[in-house]
Design an enzyme around this catalytic site. Structure first.
Site, PDB file in Angstrom:
ATOM      1  N   LYS A  71       0.977  -1.311   0.050  1.00 38.36           N
ATOM      2  CA  LYS A  71       0.051   0.436   0.181  1.00 38.36           C
ATOM      3  C   LYS A  71       0.799   1.370   0.078  1.00 38.36           C
ATOM      4  CE  LYS A  71      -3.940  -2.255   0.859  1.00 38.36           C
ATOM      5  NZ  LYS A  71      -5.060  -2.630  -0.608  1.00 38.36           N
ATOM      6  N   HIS A  78      -6.487 -13.948  -7.787  1.00 41.85           N
ATOM      7  CA  HIS A  78      -7.235 -12.726  -6.976  1.00 41.85           C
ATOM      8  C   HIS A  78      -8.766 -12.451  -7.722  1.00 41.85           C
ATOM      9  CE1 HIS A  78      -8.320  -8.747  -5.718  1.00 41.85           C
ATOM     10  NE2 HIS A  78      -7.380  -8.697  -4.808  1.00 41.85           N
TER      11      HIS A  78
END
Length: 472
Positions: A167, A286
């Protein structure tokens, strides 16, 4: 004497409603949750779904005489009420195996969730579960390697593996991105990860990111002696670009690549899984876009179906929700699809929403990945829910630590080891989780500050897609 046929339109149930039919071991079985338009009989709608997802069309056609329609047609063989919802019912349909191309999940899904989902006679329809016959399962490639091969490859045993999504997910340069990867792996994580929308943007081209991440992996491994990896996202705008990225990852020594299997497509996913199997790469999957497909309880495809589809298409990891984090997830349903991902045989279990027995034979399992809004306070529940064959992936719960990435990673490893030890000693770690972490925090100021930082962070919202009442 030539055969004749009666032209025109007849009710679907005359041909496709067969309540006396006994499904064969070789049949595909599907359970749809159906809400018909007012006034349309259940048997007619169930038969219409069977017809439109197999051999039927809106009118009688003379070419029916050129084939064995009774052999190839789908058969609606059972109807059940949905408790708590008078408007909906379950339609159970059997399909002969010869309707589908061997090893092609695309073929199966095109039939079962194709035009029928736009049928006007339906207000809504949802595919709740599929039973893939073992004879068909054996034609699919499945996971490139599977759980045990990954354990051996990464030299990780006796506990869940730990991961972290870097992040901020977008905006970092490749160099700074690699720095964040290094700090997390040096701190004790097994994996770091590209987020689903990290591909090859102007601020960080894929080749630069791959190189800086691999440098970070090698530097961290030299310092810690631990085998680690970073999920390099190979998802691209074309299959050719996807393979180029996977090939480059292999050339620089990466142990694992990643794919967004729904946005990237099932054909691309199966192709990438085959490539990874041949070239020794693990494949992390994902599920970006799944919420568009599976969250509406009345229309779409349940995630347990998507879990089966991915296992057959191919992937070594799959994001599976967390139950306790920021993303949608009913505990019973989550436990059901975790079993679907990992086990060789899964018995029908309505308490987990599993409508059919499913036999995967010798096909390897997929590692479930718990990711999305989790932090150190969730560790006891995550270990209890997911067990050892899992990846517990803390993004903000690693990088958000007040003392930095490496400390955040180390804290998660400390908390994980405390929970695993307590579990191995026979403690009820979900029940005693607070005590377990608090005791460990007395000896770890890093853990203590993490617990203080996130002690008030909870995601307590009602689940939209709950198990139907009869399943609880």
């Amino acid at each position: 004497m030539a055969k004749t046929y009666n032209a025109g339109v007849k009710e679907y149930r005359e041909t496709y409603w067969m309540p006396e039919y006994e499904p064969k071991d070789s049949d595909f079985l599907a359970c749809f949750k159906v809400v018909p338009q007012p006034g349309v009989p259940r048997e007619e709608i169930a038969a219409a779904v069977a017809a439109e997802s197999s051999t039927g069309t809106w009118t009688t056609v003379w070419t029916d005489l050129l084939t064995d329609l009774d052999y190839y047609k789908g058969r609606a063989y059972r109807i059940e009420d949905v408790p708590g919802d008078d408007s909906a019912f379950y339609a159970f349909i059997a399909y002969p195996i010869d309707l589908f191309e061997e090893g092609s999940i695309v073929s199966v899904m095109t039939s079962l969730v194709g035009n029928v989902f736009g049928f006007k006679a339906l207000r809504s329809i949802r595919l709740e579960d599929i039973r893939f016959p073992l004879a068909y399962v054996m034609t699919c490639g499945g996971p490139p390697h599977g759980i045990q091969v990954e354990r051996d490859k990464m030299d990780k045993y006796g506990r869940p593996m730990l991961g972290c999504t870097i992040k901020p997910k977008l905006g970092l340069s490749a160099k700074n991105y690699g720095r964040a990867v290094y700090e997390c792996l040096r701190g004790g994580l097994d994996f770091t990860k590209d987020d689903e929308n990290v591909t090859s943007q102007p601020f960080m081209r894929w080749r630069d990111r791959f190189l800086f991440c691999q440098d970070a992996i090698e530097k961290a491994q030299d310092e810690t002696g631990e085998r680690t990896g970073h999920y390099l996202n190979a998802t691209a705008g074309t299959p050719e670009e996807m393979y180029e990225r996977a090939e480059f990852a292999k050339e620089i020594g990466s142990p694992i690549v990643m794919h967004d299997f729904l946005t990237g497509g099932l054909t691309a996913n199966t192709g990438l899984a085959n490539y990874c199997r041949k070239n020794g790469l693990l494949l992390h999957i994902h599920r970006a876009m799944h919420g568009v497909i599976d969250r509406n309880p009345l229309h779409g495809i349940h995630f347990r179906v998507l879990s089966k589809v991915l296992r057959l298409s191919g992937g070594d990891h799959l994001h599976s929700g967390t139950v306790v984090g920021k993303l949608e997830g009913d505990r019973g349903s989550d436990l059901g699809w975790i079993d679907i991902m990992r086990d060789s045989f899964i018995a029908e279990d309505r308490s987990r929403g599993i409508m059919f027995d499913q036999d995967f034979g010798e096909m390897p399992g997929v590692i479930p990945v718990a990711s999305g809004g989790i932090h150190v306070w969730h560790m006891p529940a995550l270990v209890a829910i997911f067990g050892d064959d899992s990846v517990l992936q803390f993004g903000g719960g690693t990088i958000g630590h007040p003392w930095g990435n490496a400390v955040g990673a180390a804290v998660n490893l400390v908390a994980l080891e405390a929970c695993v030890q307590a579990r191995n000693e026979g403690q009820e770690i979900e029940k005693n989780g607070k005590e377990i972490l608090t005791n460990d925090g007395k000896h770890s100021p890093e853990l203590k500050i993490a617990m203080e930082t996130w002690k008030e962070i909870k995601f307590e919202f009602d689940t939209v897609d709950k198990l139907d009442l009869s399943h609880k």
